[in-house]
Design an enzyme around this catalytic site. Structure first.
Site, PDB file in Angstrom:
ATOM      1  N   ASP A 102       0.866  -1.177   0.000  1.00 58.38           N
ATOM      2  CA  ASP A 102       0.000   0.000   0.000  1.00 58.38           C
ATOM      3  C   ASP A 102       0.903   1.227   0.000  1.00 58.38           C
ATOM      4  O   ASP A 102       1.589   1.505   0.985  1.00 58.38           O
ATOM      5  CB  ASP A 102      -0.867  -0.041   1.272  1.00 58.38           C
ATOM      6  CG  ASP A 102      -2.178   0.698   1.114  1.00 58.38           C
ATOM      7  OD1 ASP A 102      -2.167   1.781   0.519  1.00 58.38           O
ATOM      8  OD2 ASP A 102      -3.196   0.192   1.626  1.00 58.38           O
ATOM      9  N   ASP A 204      -2.793   4.759  -2.358  1.00 54.59           N
ATOM     10  CA  ASP A 204      -3.765   5.446  -1.514  1.00 54.59           C
ATOM     11  C   ASP A 204      -4.149   6.814  -2.112  1.00 54.59           C
ATOM     12  O   ASP A 204      -3.284   7.568  -2.556  1.00 54.59           O
ATOM     13  CB  ASP A 204      -3.138   5.639  -0.124  1.00 54.59           C
ATOM     14  CG  ASP A 204      -4.133   6.087   0.920  1.00 54.59           C
ATOM     15  OD1 ASP A 204      -5.084   5.336   1.191  1.00 54.59           O
ATOM     16  OD2 ASP A 204      -3.961   7.199   1.473  1.00 54.59           O
ATOM     17  N   GLU A 267      -6.481   4.004  -5.711  1.00 58.58           N
ATOM     18  CA  GLU A 267      -7.702   4.277  -4.944  1.00 58.58           C
ATOM     19  C   GLU A 267      -8.256   5.609  -5.435  1.00 58.58           C
ATOM     20  O   GLU A 267      -7.650   6.664  -5.206  1.00 58.58           O
ATOM     21  CB  GLU A 267      -7.423   4.341  -3.440  1.00 58.58           C
ATOM     22  CG  GLU A 267      -8.729   4.383  -2.650  1.00 58.58           C
ATOM     23  CD  GLU A 267      -8.602   5.003  -1.261  1.00 58.58           C
ATOM     24  OE1 GLU A 267      -9.514   4.798  -0.448  1.00 58.58           O
ATOM     25  OE2 GLU A 267      -7.616   5.717  -0.997  1.00 58.58           O
ATOM     26  N   HIS A 329     -11.196  -1.960   4.682  1.00 59.52           N
ATOM     27  CA  HIS A 329     -10.990  -1.494   6.058  1.00 59.52           C
ATOM     28  C   HIS A 329     -11.656  -0.136   6.298  1.00 59.52           C
ATOM     29  O   HIS A 329     -11.645   0.355   7.415  1.00 59.52           O
ATOM     30  CB  HIS A 329      -9.491  -1.404   6.330  1.00 59.52           C
ATOM     31  CG  HIS A 329      -8.829  -0.377   5.466  1.00 59.52           C
ATOM     32  ND1 HIS A 329      -8.792  -0.466   4.080  1.00 59.52           N
ATOM     33  CD2 HIS A 329      -8.221   0.791   5.778  1.00 59.52           C
ATOM     34  CE1 HIS A 329      -8.180   0.593   3.595  1.00 59.52           C
ATOM     35  NE2 HIS A 329      -7.824   1.369   4.597  1.00 59.52           N
ATOM     36  N   ASP A 330     -12.186   0.479   5.246  1.00 60.51           N
ATOM     37  CA  ASP A 330     -12.870   1.771   5.395  1.00 60.51           C
ATOM     38  C   ASP A 330     -14.393   1.636   5.337  1.00 60.51           C
ATOM     39  O   ASP A 330     -15.107   2.551   5.754  1.00 60.51           O
ATOM     40  CB  ASP A 330     -12.475   2.721   4.249  1.00 60.51           C
ATOM     41  CG  ASP A 330     -11.018   3.151   4.289  1.00 60.51           C
ATOM     42  OD1 ASP A 330     -10.412   3.140   5.375  1.00 60.51           O
ATOM     43  OD2 ASP A 330     -10.492   3.509   3.221  1.00 60.51           O
TER      44      ASP A 330
END
Ligand code: TEU
Length: 521
Positions: A102, A204, A267, A329-330
């Site tokens: 990431d 990200d 993302e 995870h969000d």
């Protein structure tokens, strides 16, 4: 397209997101780590996915649980060290799986030595590696931009009399990608991991990384109302999706391509037309996969999904490969959002649509949203904006492995509570149960591997009764049909079934039962 034989691994395969803090603890501190992930690779391999994406594992003060990076070329001591990383990488590759890290390019931690130096004085050599501006004429912030986590996106630094920009927490100062030295240092960090053998990156908030010159105010969002996140008060017109950010994505891609078979996933949250631009052009490609979150964002009914899928497919450039994400995870857990019965239908949808699926750890067990007692809330986004239901901890709870103390995740109380049903909802229990969510996921993934029509075939929506989604996947001579009943009443099956797999058990005859999905020849 359908008879292409040259699909790279990231088109054909599936991706599994591991949230390292919550996968497996190996050293008894209640937080997961790299050695723990290595110990649990059997689970990942048996599931049948092809690549692992690890949420950030770099040194971090953990203000945003790793999305605040203090060294782009190291390993957070909580998780291990570079030797542990190399062992994990070797172990993953030995199983024929790929590894994505990431990469967090929009901001670093405020503890990163670069920021410490940048902040030291207006004349620091690294001042321009971050985004510093003078106060507005009234002494306030330079413009009206709002942090994604609430409040002004500007933090005043009294020592130097300027503000710095942070799109997220004030502990996450935004990097200045317009500065050539900063850009070179960040591309070097990507090289560092490519050289070590990683197969790619999830990047990200890629669409955030460059801001409009002159920092104009963002316009108000006419649809905002109290109770939704403060960020959405404004349209992020000048703070995101700038042409220069696309140019940087193309540079990242050229770097990845120079290493051969690597992949970049961006993302990116944008409407279809602007989202599709992140593929770039065949001559100057950008990311391989701009993450598509529309299964998370849309209402769960057949008509909405049908329109959404058609519009997304239609928006793709000819060279753009689709992809689908259903949890992270969000995001709220899919099993909580649509209910457990529909979560089985959702699994079938995710794994039979055209495009690369990304699964989030724990969704293969059907874990729901875990209630977090107030004194255990850790998510900074929720702590800054309490009471509007945005808590991300609820999807970040530890993996339940078996019925031993702390679910086999740790030998001590984990950093976040376990799902309350962990004594029965865990990997060991579901492995034994032919009707479990885990068994369904394994079957779906095995079927996808066995049938090129599912992995890479053409896609066509078909007519269907109300409340049902029907489509076909076709490759060479093989034609598979998928029918998903999004309702809780039975529906006529619009074709004669030769069922390869049903989400229910045993197989149906001529009807689609409530909450049933089937894959049929
Ligand atoms: O998320 C970016 C992002 O868009 C989130 O702010 C998202 O809107 C929110 O979490 C939904 O509630 C990425 C990471 O995935 C997230 O974990 C980080 O906190 C964020 O970037 C900052 O790095």
């Amino acid at each position: 397209m359908s008879n292409r034989t040259d699909h790279p691994w990231w088109e054909r395969g599936t991706i599994y997101q591991i949230y390292p803090r919550s996968f497996q603890d190996s050293d008894g501190d209640g937080v997961g780590d790299l050695a723990g992930i290595e110990r649990r690779l059997d689970h990942v391999a048996a599931l049948g996915v092809d690549a692992i994406w690890l949420s950030p594992i770099f040194p971090s003060p953990m203000a945003d649980f790793g999305y605040d990076v203090a060294d782009y070329c190291g390993i957070e001591p909580l998780f291990g060290d570079l030797a542990a990383f190399d062992r994990l990488l070797t172990a993953i590759h030995a199983r024929g799986l790929k590894v994505l890290l990431d990469f967090v390019p929009n901001h670093s931690s405020d503890q990163h030595p670069w920021f410490v130096e940048s902040r030291a004085s207006r004349h620091s050599a690294k001042r321009d590696w971050y985004i510093w501006r003078d106060p507005a004429s009234d002494g306030g912030p330079p413009n009206n931009w709002i942090s994604d986590f609430g409040g002004s996106a500007w933090e005043y630094d009294a020592a130097s009399g300027q503000y710095y920009l942070h799109a997220f927490l004030r502990q996450q100062p935004d990097l200045n990608w317009r500065n050539p030295e900063l850009k070179a240092a960040m591309l070097d960090a990507m090289r560092f991991w490519f050289d070590r053998g990683v197969d790619g990156f999830r990047i990200d908030v890629l669409w955030h990384i460059v801001k409009a010159e002159g920092f104009p105010d963002n316009p108000p969002n006419p649809y905002w109302r109290p109770g939704i996140t403060e960020r959405d008060r404004l349209i992020q017109q000048h703070s995101t999706d700038q042409p220069e950010a696309h140019a940087i994505a193309a540079e990242m891609r050229a770097l990845a391509d120079s290493y051969g078979d690597r992949v970049l996933i961006g993302e990116i949250f944008l409407p279809n037309d602007r989202h599709a631009r992140w593929y770039g052009t065949p001559e100057r490609p950008q990311v391989h996969l701009p993450f598509n979150f529309q299964l998370i964002e849309n209402a769960w009914d057949a008509a909405t999904l049908r329109d959404m899928i058609a519009a997304y497919e239609a928006s793709l450039p000819p060279h753009g490969w689709p992809n689908w994400v259903i949890g992270s995870h969000d995001a709220p857990r899919i099993a909580a959002r649509v209910g457990e019965a529909q979560a089985r239908v959702a699994a079938m949808l995710l794994l039979t649509l055209r495009g690369t699926p990304t699964l989030y750890q724990g969704d293969e067990l059907g874990i729901g949203q875990v209630d977090i007692p107030a004194d255990r809330i850790r998510d900074p986004q929720e702590l800054r904006q309490p009471g509007i239901g945005i808590g991300r901890d609820r999807s970040r709870t530890p993996m339940p492995w078996d019925a031993s103390p702390f679910a086999g995740f740790s030998t001590v109380e984990p950093w976040l509570p376990l799902n309350p049903d962990w004594p029965t909802r865990n990997v060991a229990a579901q492995e034994q149960d032919p009707r479990s969510m885990l068994t369904l996921y394994r079957r779906l993934l095995a079927l996808r591997r066995a049938h090129p029509a599912l992995a890479v075939g053409d896609f066509r929506l078909l007519d269907a009764p109300d409340g049902v989604l029907v489509y076909e996947r076709r490759h060479g001579d093989e034609r598979l049909r998928i029918a998903l009943n999004l309702t809780d009443s039975s529906k006529p099956l619009p074709f004669a079934p030769e069922v390869l797999l049903s989400t229910l058990d045993p197989a149906p005859d001529g009807v689609l039962r409530a909450n049933e999905g089937v894959i049929s020849r």
